[in-house]
Design a protein around this motif. Structure first.
Motif, PDB file in Angstrom:
ATOM      1  N   GLU A   5      32.296  82.210  39.112  1.00 35.76           N
ATOM      2  CA  GLU A   5      32.875  83.418  39.685  1.00 35.76           C
ATOM      3  C   GLU A   5      31.758  84.427  39.950  1.00 35.76           C
ATOM      4  N   PRO A   6      31.693  85.012  41.141  1.00 31.65           N
ATOM      5  CA  PRO A   6      30.637  85.989  41.413  1.00 31.65           C
ATOM      6  C   PRO A   6      30.775  87.193  40.505  1.00 31.65           C
ATOM      7  N   SER A   7      29.655  87.807  40.233  1.00 30.59           N
ATOM      8  CA  SER A   7      29.645  88.969  39.342  1.00 30.59           C
ATOM      9  C   SER A   7      30.367  90.138  40.006  1.00 30.59           C
ATOM     10  N   PRO A   8      31.190  90.878  39.238  1.00 31.60           N
ATOM     11  CA  PRO A   8      31.826  92.070  39.811  1.00 31.60           C
ATOM     12  C   PRO A   8      30.839  93.196  40.062  1.00 31.60           C
ATOM     13  N   PHE A   9      29.602  93.046  39.564  1.00 34.57           N
ATOM     14  CA  PHE A   9      28.618  94.116  39.687  1.00 34.57           C
ATOM     15  C   PHE A   9      27.686  93.920  40.873  1.00 34.57           C
ATOM     16  N   THR A  10      28.018  93.010  41.758  1.00 33.68           N
ATOM     17  CA  THR A  10      27.236  92.808  42.978  1.00 33.68           C
ATOM     18  C   THR A  10      28.152  92.891  44.186  1.00 33.68           C
ATOM     19  N   TYR A  11      27.552  93.105  45.354  1.00 29.55           N
ATOM     20  CA  TYR A  11      28.305  93.191  46.606  1.00 29.55           C
ATOM     21  C   TYR A  11      28.320  91.812  47.248  1.00 29.55           C
ATOM     22  N   HIS A  12      29.470  91.156  47.242  1.00 25.31           N
ATOM     23  CA  HIS A  12      29.582  89.785  47.754  1.00 25.31           C
ATOM     24  C   HIS A  12      30.879  89.638  48.543  1.00 25.31           C
ATOM     25  N   PRO A  13      31.027  90.334  49.664  1.00 28.91           N
ATOM     26  CA  PRO A  13      32.308  90.320  50.387  1.00 28.91           C
ATOM     27  C   PRO A  13      32.542  89.021  51.138  1.00 28.91           C
ATOM     28  N   THR A  14      33.808  88.658  51.235  1.00 33.71           N
ATOM     29  CA  THR A  14      34.204  87.549  52.103  1.00 33.71           C
ATOM     30  C   THR A  14      34.876  88.072  53.371  1.00 33.71           C
ATOM     31  N   ASN A  15      35.080  89.393  53.439  1.00 33.40           N
ATOM     32  CA  ASN A  15      35.754  90.001  54.599  1.00 33.40           C
ATOM     33  C   ASN A  15      34.973  91.206  55.098  1.00 33.40           C
ATOM     34  N   ARG A  16      33.650  91.057  55.210  1.00 40.36           N
ATOM     35  CA  ARG A  16      32.795  92.211  55.526  1.00 40.36           C
ATOM     36  C   ARG A  16      33.103  92.807  56.889  1.00 40.36           C
ATOM     37  N   HIS A  17      33.767  92.065  57.763  1.00 37.28           N
ATOM     38  CA  HIS A  17      34.139  92.629  59.057  1.00 37.28           C
ATOM     39  C   HIS A  17      35.154  93.760  58.908  1.00 37.28           C
ATOM     40  N   LEU A  18      35.758  93.887  57.714  1.00 36.47           N
ATOM     41  CA  LEU A  18      36.691  94.974  57.435  1.00 36.47           C
ATOM     42  C   LEU A  18      36.128  95.949  56.415  1.00 36.47           C
ATOM     43  N   HIS A  19      34.807  96.035  56.331  1.00 30.21           N
ATOM     44  CA  HIS A  19      34.148  96.936  55.388  1.00 30.21           C
ATOM     45  C   HIS A  19      33.346  98.009  56.112  1.00 30.21           C
ATOM     46  N   LEU A  20      33.470  99.252  55.659  1.00 33.83           N
ATOM     47  CA  LEU A  20      32.459 100.273  55.886  1.00 33.83           C
ATOM     48  C   LEU A  20      31.549 100.181  54.669  1.00 33.83           C
ATOM     49  N   SER A 338      40.588  99.104  63.326  1.00 33.35           N
ATOM     50  CA  SER A 338      41.244  98.865  62.037  1.00 33.35           C
ATOM     51  C   SER A 338      41.175 100.094  61.143  1.00 33.35           C
ATOM     52  N   TYR A 339      40.073 100.823  61.219  1.00 32.29           N
ATOM     53  CA  TYR A 339      39.920 102.057  60.444  1.00 32.29           C
ATOM     54  C   TYR A 339      40.954 103.094  60.869  1.00 32.29           C
ATOM     55  N   GLY A 340      41.240 103.179  62.167  1.00 32.31           N
ATOM     56  CA  GLY A 340      42.252 104.113  62.644  1.00 32.31           C
ATOM     57  C   GLY A 340      43.618 103.803  62.047  1.00 32.31           C
TER      58      GLY A 340
END
Length: 795
Positions: A5-20, A338-340
């Motif tokens: 399981e990836p660490s909760p203390f790192t940035y490891h998104p699987t949906n970064r297209h929906l991230h600011l 999507s942000y709107g």
């Protein structure tokens, strides 16, 4: 080997297209990230030494209801109309100042709830490693991860993660704090301005006891809403040494895993805000973080997941603020869309006494906000809700329905007292108390009583896409009242040929008459007549939809419609005449308002069926652009929609780029300047308008033409969209690549028997029936980029 399981203390998104996402904390408000549950909101800074959450609750306003209606207006209305007709501008304006402006001239304004500060003990000045903060639009959660570097004698770095949500089911703000070892921090509430060095504190009391902080405050002004904010902390590791200690007016927390709950209420909704707020906090503290989070995500995604949009290529690996400074990649444009929708869900939800999104949504940092952070209804509040229809968010419009019901009561007094008219009206602003009287004393905007009419039009247009019989029943009498006002307010033109409005103006604009004199007040501006025609037609539509017998107003409305003046093209400029029957020159050719193109967007009076008007509208936009038009965020957003309706794809792209580069802050909120959220909502609607458009081909609404990719820029070479809702409630899904549409599915609204025709960017329309699939050839579409285009209809 099993996957770890990836660490909760790192940035490891699987949906970064929906991230600011950002590599550093927010240095100021324009970099902080918003969360909201429609009523309660926060701007989260993501700092490592002293975290800051700037807080809002939507019913925190200065003062209570006011009686501001000008008592002498009606007696002077005939004189004012005559002065306007004779072109005696200075005399007309002086009479308006004397008899038609309200006292006090301003309505109430929106205020901040306060701040929550979290100071991490012993961490100031320590090196920070692995920092990343982000807003996940799929989960409606903002997060930050980082590690404090090793100090002398320490074996390991201290890793930290904080997550913040605004839960609609639990009506609270929730912060989750986790660390790789036990850390200490102090939590404070206060109520100061957005200036961090401000010492004035607008509170009645702040106290801490047990695991709670309680803040009471009363915004100034007569009959103001008292407020109460309560913050509580629960520990996961209390049995292992975690502690919460109340000291002075703050809490000192020592823990490796804890949850902070914050709630707020005012007397607007609850007679005892303390009791209501304490109950909200107590209930949430009984739930583990995982339960609070899953309830929040499920509720939010029931709205957000109705529509998805991807555009490629997508440079989502780059920090968001960096992407905003260059030519926007298509993926950033999809993120902005999507942000709107995220912002609308987060700032406007149904509930007990719901309140619409203001000029700043719910995220106002100032005790003296620009334009009062209230509701400007000569474009701005309307623009806030443009994404409701295609974005499939009709529930988010319900707070506007509630406001309209209250405005109709106040507006009846305004209509009768100021204009001797039946029904109800509202001028160019309103507030939490549904005030309908003139706002401000700025001549180009103040005396314009059709703001309420435009709001009613928007409400009925939502029904045309997302029909709801219960909502229609609520709106029927409100629409009738707005129509009654218009019937009484109209007067004959000088030659007796037409019925027009007087006094009238084109919101916030100024003209130059034939003598060279400047004027503001006029007769029958294009904006006014478009709104009158639109309201009357919707009234007749409403009666047909309800299968009512003709109402007492039916014949009067039909006969009055026939006497409204048409849109006129100036013979000297080729532009649509903004001031109706008068061919005046513009004082400011690059003006931010484009009110005379209301019939192009959001209306449908200017289209391919009116080619001369369409060409004249295009000339208006070119002239605006040549003189610096679109210099505010919201006006740039309006231009995107107008060019989309003209099917001018590259102009759509140009204005989207200008909106993102010049009128968008690092946190992707719109910059008027200052911050106004309407640009976000207008830009969101414009992106959808470039992808799908629909219009009825007959008054009976039995034949609907749907156009796919009518104004999609050439740079959007690959993409897919699902869930766009169009007139009649039909839903469109489609994908395309290298300019060629692969599949498009139209899900027919249940029970609809409308004839559907589909076209691709100006191609030849093709009729589709349920269960029928057509593969278009070059000859079918009139465009070889449509080759192999497959369309099917379901339902």
């Amino acid at each position: 080997m099993p996957l770890t399981e990836p660490s909760p203390f790192t940035y490891h998104p699987t949906n970064r297209h929906l991230h600011l996402h950002y590599p550093s904390p927010a240095p100021k408000w324009s970099h902080a990230l918003p969360v909201g549950n429609g009523r309660l909101g926060a701007m989260v800074y993501g700092r490592t030494d002293k975290e800051l959450l700037q807080l809002n609750e939507d019913s925190v306003w200065y003062g209570g209801p006011q009686d501001r209606t000008p008592r002498d207006a009606a007696a002077h209305l005939p004189q004012l109309r005559q002065l306007i007709r004779e072109g005696r501008h200075a005399e007309a304006e002086e009479l308006v100042r004397l008899a038609f402006f309200s006292t006090p001239h301003s309505m109430r304004h929106y205020e901040p709830l306060g701040k929550c500060e979290i100071e991490f003990a012993g961490m100031q000045g320590r090196k920070v490693e692995g920092y990343r903060r982000w807003l996940d639009l799929e989960k409606a959660m903002t997060s930050v991860v980082y590690a404090y570097g090793k100090e002398d004698g320490q074996k390991e770095t201290v890793r930290v993660r904080r997550d913040v949500i605004a839960s609609y089911p639990d009506q609270t703000l929730v912060m989750r704090v986790r660390a790789s070892e036990r850390i200490s921090f102090v939590v404070r509430l206060n109520r100061t301005s957005e200036l961090e060095w401000e010492t004035n504190e607008f509170v009645d009391s702040i106290e801490s006891r047990d695991n709670r902080i309680i803040m009471h405050a009363t915004p100034g002004g007569k009959n103001s809403n008292p407020l109460c904010t309560v913050l509580g902390v629960s520990l996961d590791d209390e049995q292992e040494g975690g502690q919460v200690e109340a000291i002075g007016n703050c809490l000192r927390v020592t823990s490796a895993a804890c949850t902070i709950i914050l709630a707020a209420q005012t007397a607007y909704r609850h007679p005892d805000p303390f009791q209501a707020t304490s109950s909200d906090v107590a209930a949430a503290l009984q739930q583990p973080w995982e339960t609070l989070l899953s309830r929040h995500i499920a509720n939010y995604q029931s709205l957000f997941n109705r529509v998805t949009l991807r555009l490629h290529p997508d440079a989502n690996h780059l920090p968001t603020d960096q992407r905003l400074t260059t030519t926007p990649d298509p993926g950033l444009i999809a993120l902005y869309y999507s942000y709107g929708r995220y912002l609308l869900i987060s700032s406007s939800r149904p509930g007990h006494k719901p309140i619409p999104a203001t000029l700043q949504g719910i995220w106002n940092p100032s005790f003296t906000p620009a334009w009062g952070s209230k509701y400007t209804i000569n474009i701005n509040l309307q623009m806030n809700y443009w994404p409701v229809t295609t974005g499939s968010l009709p529930e988010c419009f319900l707070p506007v329905v509630e406001l309209l019901e209250r405005m109709a009561v106040r507006g009846k007094v305004t209509a009768e007292t100021m204009y001797n008219c039946r029904g109800w009206c509202a001028h160019h602003n309103t507030d939490i108390w549904a005030d309908t009287d003139p706002q401000d004393r700025w001549m180009p905007s103040t005396l314009w009583p059709l703001g309420g009419v435009w709001m009613m039009i928007d409400a009925m247009e939502v029904l045309k896409v997302h029909y709801d019989g219960d909502v229609h029943a609520r709106l029927v009498l409100l629409l009738r009242g707005a129509v009654e006002f218009l019937l009484d307010y109209l007067v004959e033109s000088k030659d007796g040929q037409y019925l027009i409005t007087n006094p009238s103006l084109s919101p916030e604009n100024t003209y130059i008459d034939a003598s060279g004199a400047q004027g503001i007040l006029c007769e029958g501006s294009v904006m006014d007549i478009t709104l009158v025609r639109w309201a009357f037609e919707l009234y007749l539509w409403s009666n047909r939809r309800l299968s009512n017998h003709p109402s007492p107003l039916h014949d009067k409305v039909k006969s009055t419609l026939s006497r409204l003046p048409p849109l006129i093209i100036s013979p000297k400029t080729g532009l649509i005449q903004e001031w109706g029957l008068n061919d005046y020159d513009e004082l400011e050719p690059g003006h931010r308002h484009v009110s005379h193109l209301l019939g192009l967007y959001p209306g449908r009076y200017i289209s391919s069926t009116t080619p001369e008007l369409k060409q004249a509208a295009a000339r208006v936009l070119r002239r605006r652009a040549e003189h610096g038009g679109g210099h505010t965020g919201w006006s740039r957003a309006w231009l995107i929609n107008l060019h989309a309706r003209l099917e001018e794809a590259e102009e759509v792209q140009r204005h989207i780029q200008l909106l993102l580069n010049n009128s968008t802050m690092p946190n992707m909120l719109d910059d008027h300047p200052p911050f106004q959220i309407d640009g976000n909502f207008g830009g969101c609607a414009g992106i959808a308008e470039a992808l799908v458009q629909a219009g009825w081909e007959d008054e009976s609404e039995r034949s609907l033409k749907i156009t796919l990719l009518p104004a999609a820029p050439g740079g959007w070479k690959k993409g897919e969209v699902k869930g766009i809702t169009v007139l009649g409630g039909h839903v469109v899904d489609m994908s395309w690549e290298e300019g060629q549409v692969g599949d498009a599915v139209i899900v027919r609204k249940d029970g609809s028997d409308a004839r559907l025709v589909v076209a691709y960017a100006g191609g030849k329309p093709v009729e589709l029936k349920p269960g029928k699939e057509i593969i278009l050839s070059d000859g079918d579409s009139g465009s070889n980029i449509c080759k192999g285009f497959r369309v099917s209809v379901r339902g």
